[in-house]
Design a protein around this motif. Structure first.
Motif, PDB file in Angstrom:
ATOM      1  N   THR A   7      13.981  40.480  65.319  1.00 44.50           N
ATOM      2  CA  THR A   7      14.501  40.063  66.620  1.00 44.50           C
ATOM      3  C   THR A   7      15.613  40.943  67.123  1.00 44.50           C
ATOM      4  O   THR A   7      16.709  40.512  67.368  1.00 44.50           O
ATOM      5  N   GLY A   8      15.390  42.248  67.272  1.00 44.60           N
ATOM      6  CA  GLY A   8      16.311  43.121  68.001  1.00 44.60           C
ATOM      7  C   GLY A   8      15.883  43.093  69.462  1.00 44.60           C
ATOM      8  O   GLY A   8      14.834  42.542  69.805  1.00 44.60           O
ATOM      9  N   GLU A   9      16.711  43.723  70.304  1.00 45.23           N
ATOM     10  CA  GLU A   9      16.381  43.684  71.714  1.00 45.23           C
ATOM     11  C   GLU A   9      15.053  44.373  71.990  1.00 45.23           C
ATOM     12  O   GLU A   9      14.230  43.890  72.773  1.00 45.23           O
ATOM     13  N   ALA A 223      11.052  34.170  67.730  1.00 42.84           N
ATOM     14  CA  ALA A 223      11.851  34.853  68.759  1.00 42.84           C
ATOM     15  C   ALA A 223      11.983  33.975  70.006  1.00 42.84           C
ATOM     16  O   ALA A 223      13.059  33.845  70.589  1.00 42.84           O
ATOM     17  N   GLN A 226      14.531  31.066  70.229  1.00 44.43           N
ATOM     18  CA  GLN A 226      15.972  31.340  70.184  1.00 44.43           C
ATOM     19  C   GLN A 226      16.580  31.587  71.563  1.00 44.43           C
ATOM     20  O   GLN A 226      17.774  31.814  71.682  1.00 44.43           O
ATOM     21  N   VAL A 227      15.747  31.580  72.575  1.00 46.11           N
ATOM     22  CA  VAL A 227      16.261  31.827  73.933  1.00 46.11           C
ATOM     23  C   VAL A 227      17.235  30.706  74.318  1.00 46.11           C
ATOM     24  O   VAL A 227      16.890  29.529  74.193  1.00 46.11           O
ATOM     25  N   PRO A 228      18.474  31.051  74.771  1.00 42.34           N
ATOM     26  CA  PRO A 228      19.466  30.005  75.060  1.00 42.34           C
ATOM     27  C   PRO A 228      19.187  29.273  76.384  1.00 42.34           C
ATOM     28  O   PRO A 228      18.605  29.832  77.306  1.00 42.34           O
ATOM     29  N   ALA A 229      19.656  28.026  76.418  1.00 44.70           N
ATOM     30  CA  ALA A 229      19.576  27.224  77.644  1.00 44.70           C
ATOM     31  C   ALA A 229      20.984  26.720  77.958  1.00 44.70           C
ATOM     32  O   ALA A 229      21.651  26.180  77.079  1.00 44.70           O
ATOM     33  N   ASP A 282       9.035  35.741  81.357  1.00 52.40           N
ATOM     34  CA  ASP A 282       9.441  36.118  82.715  1.00 52.40           C
ATOM     35  C   ASP A 282      10.481  37.239  82.705  1.00 52.40           C
ATOM     36  O   ASP A 282      10.970  37.661  83.764  1.00 52.40           O
ATOM     37  N   GLY A 283      10.818  37.708  81.504  1.00 49.62           N
ATOM     38  CA  GLY A 283      11.771  38.814  81.392  1.00 49.62           C
ATOM     39  C   GLY A 283      13.225  38.370  81.378  1.00 49.62           C
ATOM     40  O   GLY A 283      14.126  39.161  81.611  1.00 49.62           O
ATOM     41  N   ARG A 284      13.461  37.101  81.100  1.00 54.04           N
ATOM     42  CA  ARG A 284      14.839  36.593  81.067  1.00 54.04           C
ATOM     43  C   ARG A 284      15.184  36.136  79.663  1.00 54.04           C
ATOM     44  O   ARG A 284      14.327  35.759  78.878  1.00 54.04           O
ATOM     45  N   PHE A 285      16.490  36.136  79.402  1.00 52.40           N
ATOM     46  CA  PHE A 285      16.959  35.646  78.108  1.00 52.40           C
ATOM     47  C   PHE A 285      17.633  34.287  78.236  1.00 52.40           C
ATOM     48  O   PHE A 285      18.440  33.908  77.388  1.00 52.40           O
ATOM     49  N   ASN A 286      17.329  33.565  79.328  1.00 54.11           N
ATOM     50  CA  ASN A 286      17.918  32.230  79.482  1.00 54.11           C
ATOM     51  C   ASN A 286      16.915  31.345  80.222  1.00 54.11           C
ATOM     52  O   ASN A 286      16.068  31.829  80.974  1.00 54.11           O
TER      53      ASN A 286
ATOM     54  N   LEU B 112      21.028  37.455  70.662  1.00 56.09           N
ATOM     55  CA  LEU B 112      20.335  37.043  71.875  1.00 56.09           C
ATOM     56  C   LEU B 112      21.326  36.669  72.980  1.00 56.09           C
ATOM     57  O   LEU B 112      21.068  36.939  74.160  1.00 56.09           O
ATOM     58  N   TYR B 115      22.270  39.874  74.518  1.00 56.33           N
ATOM     59  CA  TYR B 115      21.228  40.404  75.413  1.00 56.33           C
ATOM     60  C   TYR B 115      21.278  39.659  76.748  1.00 56.33           C
ATOM     61  O   TYR B 115      21.131  40.250  77.825  1.00 56.33           O
TER      62      TYR B 115
END
Lengths: 335, 617
Positions: A7-9, A223, A226-229, A282-286, B112, B115
Motif C-alpha cells: 500500500t504505497g501511493e 487497500a 483504508q480510505v479515510p472518511a 474515483d481517484g480520491r483518497f477520502n 493514506l 496521500y
C-alpha cells in the motif's frame, strides 16, 4: 500482468488501475449494465455477497461467469430448484472403497468455490437456502460434525427473478440482510439491446482475460478499506440509516407512513465500506457525499420493509431511499 | 515509501484565501442584516412615539438603531467562521470533502492520510474560490434597507404632536427629581447640625422623610408642589423661633435694666453671640471690684433672668462665697444664653435653607412643567408674554388693596379682603439687614372676587392663593433692586371657576432683570361643561386701557430714583371673569366695526361670520 501489491501511493494507483481494467474487461463481454458491473465490483471489493434481481435473460449468469474469469477465481454455479437439498450445496460424506477398505470420504459441494452463482435462490426450500446463507455468513461448512473452511476469497452472487413469485420461497428479512448489496439489473435500452443482438448472434463469443489473482484481490480489498472518511460524512451515513426507522424523530413523513421497520446497522456498514472503495475508484483518497449517495440504494433497498399501506399504494424502498437522500441534511451542526 | 507528514500549518496556509473570503462575506452579510434590524428598531420606536409620548424619541430611535447594529456585529463576531468552515466552503465549491477530510486528519501520520492531504492541497491550490464561492445576492436586503431608511427619515422629520407632551412629562420628572435632591441635601444638613437637640432632629427628619415619600409618589408637578408647600409649612412651624426669641428678648430687656449688664443685654438683643460672651466675660472680670450693693443688684438681675434653682434665689453668706457664686452664675448664664443664641441661629439657618431649598425646588418644578407642556391657561401665556419688562415697580390698578410691610426676618404679606365683586390684592415686602427671604402674599376673595399675591424680595417667589367661588388666583413675583431675583407667579387654583395667571416684573433700578415666570392655573377660566363649552371666560385688562397712553405709578425702588419708561405693550394685570356670551358679543362687535372701517373681500367676511357662528355654538 498480475503481481502482489503493497500500500504505497504508487501501489494504490496500481490498485485503482487494476480495478478499472477488471471493469473494462467485463464490459467487453457484457453489453451495457455499467452500473451493475460497478456495483458488483464494489460489493466484491468490500468482501460482501450480492443479490442480483432482474428478469431472465439480462446476463446475470454471464456477468458472474465473466467476473470469475477476469478475477482468476474458481467459479461454481448452483441452480436452485425446489428439490435441491442442503447436501447438494455443502457436500456430503460418501462411502468410498479403497485398498484399505471402505471409508467415508467428504465430497465437497458446489459451494466450495471462490465465486458461487446461486441462481434463482428463491426457488429452493428455506432449508436449502439457510444452508447457503450459513456458508455465506461463516465462510465455513459443517458436515457430519466436521467444519471445513471455504476457499478465500469467497463470494456468493445470488439471483432472483422478480416475476414468477408463485411457488417460490422468498428469502426472509434476516437472511436478506446478509447480502451486502441488492443490485437491480435493469432491462437494457434500445442501443444496448441492438449491440447484444449483434454481439451474440454473429457466431463470435467475447471472452475476458484474467487481470488479477485471488491473492491480488485480497490486497485490493485491504487497500480499499483504508480510505479515510471525515466525521461529518460518517454522521451523515448514521442520520441516513436512522431516517429509515419510522419511530425516529428525524424520519420523514413518508417513512413514518409507509415503513414497517427500518434498516439494521449492517446497512450503515455496507454504505461506508463500499463508499470507501468507490472513492478510491474515483481517484480520491477520502469518502465524499456523492459516494454515499451512489451506494445507498443497493446497500439499503433490501434492509427495510414497506408496510401493507405502502405496498397497496405502490411505494417501493427505492422511492423512499431517494426521498431520504434528498431530505436528510448533509452538514447538520457542522461549523 | 512516501514519508508521512503532518499538515497543520500547510492546511491553514492552503485554506487561508478561502477563509478570508468567507470571513469577509460573513461580516458584510451580518452588517447588512444588522442595519436592517437597526432601522426596523428605530422605526418601531418612532412609530410607537406617535401613540405614546416618549421624550427625545429621535434620540432613542438612533440609540436603538446603533444598539441593534452593535449587537448584530457582536453576534457576527461570535459566529465568525473558522478554518473548518473554510474547508466546508471549499468542499461545497467542488472539492468533494477533500478539504474537510484533510483538515480533520491534519495531525494524522499514516500514509493514506498523507496521500489524502496532498491530494486536498493540490485541489485547494487550483480552486478559484472567487468564482466557486460568489458573493450571495442580497438585492432584497439592500432594497429593504433603503426602504426602511427612507421611512425612518420621514418618521424622524415629520413633526410629532406627542413630543411636547413627552417633553412636559420629562421636565416634570426632572423637576421632581431635583426636588428630591434638595430634600436629601436638607436631610444631610439636619443630621450635621450640632445645635439641634434629638427631638428637633427627629421631628425634622420625619417631615423630610415624609416629603421624600410624597415626592416619590407624586404623579404630577402639581402634586409635588402641593407636597412641598405643605411640608414647608410644617417644617417652618417646627423651626419656629418665636417663643425662644421672645424669651431671649425678654432676658435682653431685663439685662439692660442693670447698668452692669446693659451692654451684654444689648448684645443679646442683637443676637450677637460673640459680643454677648465678651461682655459677660468682661463683667465676670469686674466682679471682684464690685461693691456689695452692685453685687446685690447684679444677683437680683441674674435671679430675674435665670433663677438659681439650688438656692431658690437667696443670697448665701460670705462675700467671698457670694462673689464666687455670682461668677459661677454669670458663667452659667453666659454658657446657657450662648447656647440658646447658637440654637436660635441654627434654627434660623435651617429655616432659611428649608425655605430657599424647597421654594427653589417648587419654582423650578413649576417653571419646567410650564416650559415643557401646555398645562397652563391662556392667561398664563398672556401673562408671560406681557410681563412688565423694565417697568418701574409692579403695576397695580386695583382697588381695595392693602399692603403689609414687615421688616426683619421673613416677611409675610398681609391679606386683603374685598367686597362682593371687587378685586383684592396683597403684597408682602420684607427686608432684613442680613439676608432677604422670600415674601409670600395671599389674597382672599369674596363671592366673586379675585385674589392675587405678590412677593417682593431679594429672591422673590410670589404665590397666589386660590380663589373661592368664582375667584381667580394669580401670583406675581418681583425682585427688588440690588440683587438678582426671579419673580415667579403661581396662580392658585380657582375653585368653581377659577383661573390662574402669573406675571413677573422687576425694578430696573439697580436690580438685574429676571423674567417673571409663567403662571399656572389649575383650571381654565371656567370649568367647561361636559361638551367642553365655557360659561365664563377670563378677560385680561391692559393697564391704561386699549390704545391710549397712560401713566402707571409704580412703587419706589430702594435707590429712590424714578424713571419714565414707554412700553410698546402695556402690562397686563389680573383681569376679571365675564360671561362667555358677553365677551363673545364684544369680540364680535369689534370685528364687525373693524370690517366696516376697511375693505374686506366678501368671501373673507363670510369666513369671519362663520367663525363667530362656530364660536357661539
Amino acid at each position: 500482468m498480475v503481481s502482489p501489491l503493497d500500500t504505497g501511493e504508487t501501489q494504490v494507483a496500481e490498485v485503482v488501475d487494476r480495478i478499472q481494467k477488471i471493469e473494462s474487461e467485463v464490459a467487453g463481454v457484457m453489453v451495457g449494465q455499467r452500473d451493475v458491473i460497478r456495483e458488483v465490483m464494489l460489493c466484491l471489493m468490500a468482501g460482501g455477497h450480492a443479490l442480483l434481481e432482474g428478469v431472465p435473460g439480462l446476463g446475470k449468469t454471464l456477468l458472474v461467469r465473466t467476473l470469475g474469469s477476469v478475477l482468476g477465481l474458481k467459479f461454481a454455479r448452483i441452480q436452485f430448484t425446489p428439490d435441491l437439498m442442503p447436501a447438494d450445496i455443502m457436500g456430503t460424506n460418501i462411502m468410498t472403497e479403497s485398498e484399505g477398505g471402505r471409508s467415508f470420504q467428504f465430497q465437497p459441494g458446489a459451494v466450495f468455490a471462490n465465486l458461487v452463482l446461486a441462481d434463482e435462490i428463491n426457488r429452493a426450500t428455506p432449508k436449502t437456502q439457510s444452508a447457503l446463507l450459513e456458508a455465506m455468513q461463516e465462510r465455513t461448512v459443517s458436515v457430519a460434525g466436521v467444519t471445513r473452511p471455504l476457499p478465500q476469497p469467497f463470494f456468493v452472487l445470488a439471483t432472483q427473478n422478480p416475476l414468477e413469485m408463485e411457488g417460490t420461497y422468498p428469502l426472509p428479512e434476516a437472511q436478506l440482510d446478509r447480502f451486502l448489496f441488492k443490485i437491480a439489473v435493469p432491462f437494457p435500452d434500445a442501443e444496448d439491446l441492438k449491440q447484444i443482438l449483434i454481439q451474440t448472434t454473429a457466431g463470435r463469443t467475447a471472452t475476458a482475460s484474467p487481470v488479477v489473482t485471488g491473492e491480488g484481490m485480497a490486497v485490493l480489498i485491504k487497500a480499499a478499506t483504508q480510505v479515510p472518511a471525515a466525521e461529518h460524512v460518517t454522521d451523515y451515513i448514521v442520520r441516513l440509516l436512522l431516517a429509515t426507522h419510522p419511530e425516529q424523530t428525524g424520519a420523514p413523513e413518508q417513512v413514518r407512513k409507509y415503513v414497517r421497520y427500518g434498516a439494521s446497522p449492517r446497512g450503515a456498514q455496507a454504505i461506508l465500506t463500499t463508499a470507501r472503495i468507490r472513492a478510491l475508484l474515483d481517484g480520491r483518497f477520502n469518502v465524499a457525499f456523492e459516494d454515499v449517495a451512489a451506494v445507498a440504494l443497493p446497500a439499503l433497498r433490501h434492509r427495510f420493509f414497506i408496510n401493507f399501506e405502502g405496498e397497496a399504494e405502490g411505494v417501493t424502498t427505492d422511492t423512499l431511499i431517494k426521498e431520504l437522500l434528498a431530505t436528510v441534511p448533509k452538514n447538520k451542526g457542522v461549523k | 515509501m512516501v514519508k508521512a507528514i503532518t499538515g497543520d500549518g500547510e492546511m491553514c496556509k492552503a485554506l487561508q484565501p478561502v477563509f478570508r473570503h468567507i470571513t469577509r462575506q460573513h461580516y458584510v452579510l451580518w452588517l447588512l442584516k444588522s442595519i436592517v434590524t437597526g432601522l426596523a428598531g428605530a422605526l418601531l420606536i418612532l412609530t410607537g412615539a406617535r401613540f405614546l409620548p416618549l421624550a427625545d424619541s429621535v434620540f432613542w430611535a438612533g440609540m436603538a438603531g446603533l444598539a441593534c447594529l452593535c449587537a448584530g456585529m457582536v453576534r457576527a463576531w461570535q459566529l465568525r467562521p473558522g478554518y473548518r468552515t473554510a474547508a466546508l466552503a471549499a468542499d461545497n465549491a467542488g472539492l468533494k470533502e477533500r478539504a474537510t477530510t484533510a483538515w480533520q486528519l491534519r495531525h494524522a501520520e499514516d500514509l493514506l492520510a498523507g496521500y489524502q492531504r496532498r491530494d486536498a492541497l493540490d485541489h485547494l491550490s487550483r480552486l478559484d474560490y472567487r468564482q466557486m464561492l460568489p458573493w450571495p445576492r442580497s438585492k432584497r436586503e439592500f432594497l429593504l434597507a433603503a426602504g426602511l431608511f427612507m421611512t425612518v427619515l420621514a418618521a424622524a422629520l415629520w413633526p410629532n404632536p406627542l413630543d411636547e407632551v413627552a417633553q412636559a412629562r420629562k421636565q416634570a420628572g426632572r423637576g421632581l427629581a431635583e426636588a428630591r435632591q434638595e430634600v436629601r441635601q436638607l436631610q444631610k444638613q439636619v443630621q450635621k447640625e450640632k445645635q439641634f437637640d434629638d427631638q428637633l432632629k427627629n421631628a425634622l427628619a420625619k417631615e423630610l422623610t415624609g416629603l421624600q415619600r410624597e415626592l416619590a409618589r407624586a404623579k404630577s408637578v402639581e402634586e409635588g408642589a402641593k407636597a412641598l408647600a405643605r411640608r414647608e409649612k410644617e417644617l417652618a412651624a417646627k423651626l419656629s423661633q418665636a417663643e425662644r426669641k421672645a424669651g431671649l428678648a425678654q432676658m435682653a430687656r431685663m439685662l439692660q435694666e442693670n447698668a452692669l449688664t446693659k451692654e451684654a443685654g444689648a448684645a443679646l438683643e442683637k443676637e450677637d453671640v460673640r459680643e454677648f460672651q465678651k461682655k459677660m466675660s468682661d463683667l465676670a472680670a469686674k466682679l471682684p471690684g464690685l461693691n456689695k450693693e452692685e453685687q446685690r443688684k447684679l444677683a437680683q438681675t441674674l435671679d430675674k433672668v435665670a433663677p438659681d434653682k439650688k438656692t431658690g434665689g437667696k443670697q448665701t453668706e460670705g462675700k467671698q462665697t457670694e462673689g464666687k457664686k455670682l461668677a459661677d452664675r454669670l458663667n452659667d448664664l453666659k454658657e446657657q444664653l450662648a447656647q440658646e443664641l447658637a440654637g436660635a441661629a441654627a434654627a434660623d439657618r435651617m429655616a432659611q435653607a428649608v425655605q430657599q431649598g424647597l421654594g427653589q425646588a417648587k419654582g423650578r418644578m413649576l417653571a419646567g412643567a410650564n416650559q415643557g407642556g401646555k398645562n397652563q391657561t391662556a392667561m398664563a401665556n398672556g401673562g408671560q408674554s406681557n410681563q412688565a419688562q423694565n417697568a418701574g415697580g409692579s403695576g397695580g390698578s386695583n382697588s381695595g388693596s392693602t399692603a403689609g410691610n414687615n421688616s426683619g426676618g421673613a416677611g409675610q404679606g398681609s391679606t386683603g379682603s374685598t367686597g362682593n365683586s371687587g378685586i383684592s390684592s396683597s403684597s408682602g415686602n420684607s427686608s432684613s439687614g442680613g439676608n432677604g427671604s422670600s415674601g409670600n402674599g395671599s389674597g382672599n376673595s369674596g363671592s366673586s372676587g379675585n385674589g392675587s399675591g405678590s412677593g417682593n424680595s431679594s429672591s422673590g417667589s410670589g404665590q397666589g392663593s386660590s380663589g373661592n367661588s368664582s375667584g381667580n388666583g394669580s401670583g406675581n413675583g418681583s425682585s427688588s433692586s440690588g440683587s438678582s431675583g426671579s419673580g415667579q407667579g403661581t396662580g392658585g387654583a380657582g375653585q368653581g371657576s377659577g383661573g390662574g395667571a402669573g406675571t413677573g416684573s422687576t425694578n430696573k433700578a439697580g436690580g438685574s432683570f429676571a423674567a417673571g415666570g409663567p403662571g399656572t392655573g389649575k383650571q381654565y377660566g371656567a370649568a367647561p361643561d361636559n361638551q367642553g363649552r365655557y360659561e365664563q371666560i377670563y378677560v385680561p385688562v391692559r393697564l391704561g386701557g386699549n390704545g391710549a397712553g397712560s401713566q402707571v405709578q409704580g412703587a419706589m425702588g430702594d435707590s429712590g430714583d424714578s424713571a419714565r419708561v414707554d412700553l410698546d405693550n402695556a402690562p397686563v394685570t389680573g383681569g376679571k371673569l365675564l360671561p362667555y356670551a358677553e365677551v363673545l358679543g364684544q369680540y364680535q362687535a369689534e370685528a364687525r366695526e373693524s370690517m366696516d372701517k376697511q375693505y374686506v373681500p366678501e368671501n373673507l367676511q363670510d369666513m369671519v361670520k362663520d367663525y363667530f357662528v362656530g364660536l357661539a355654538q
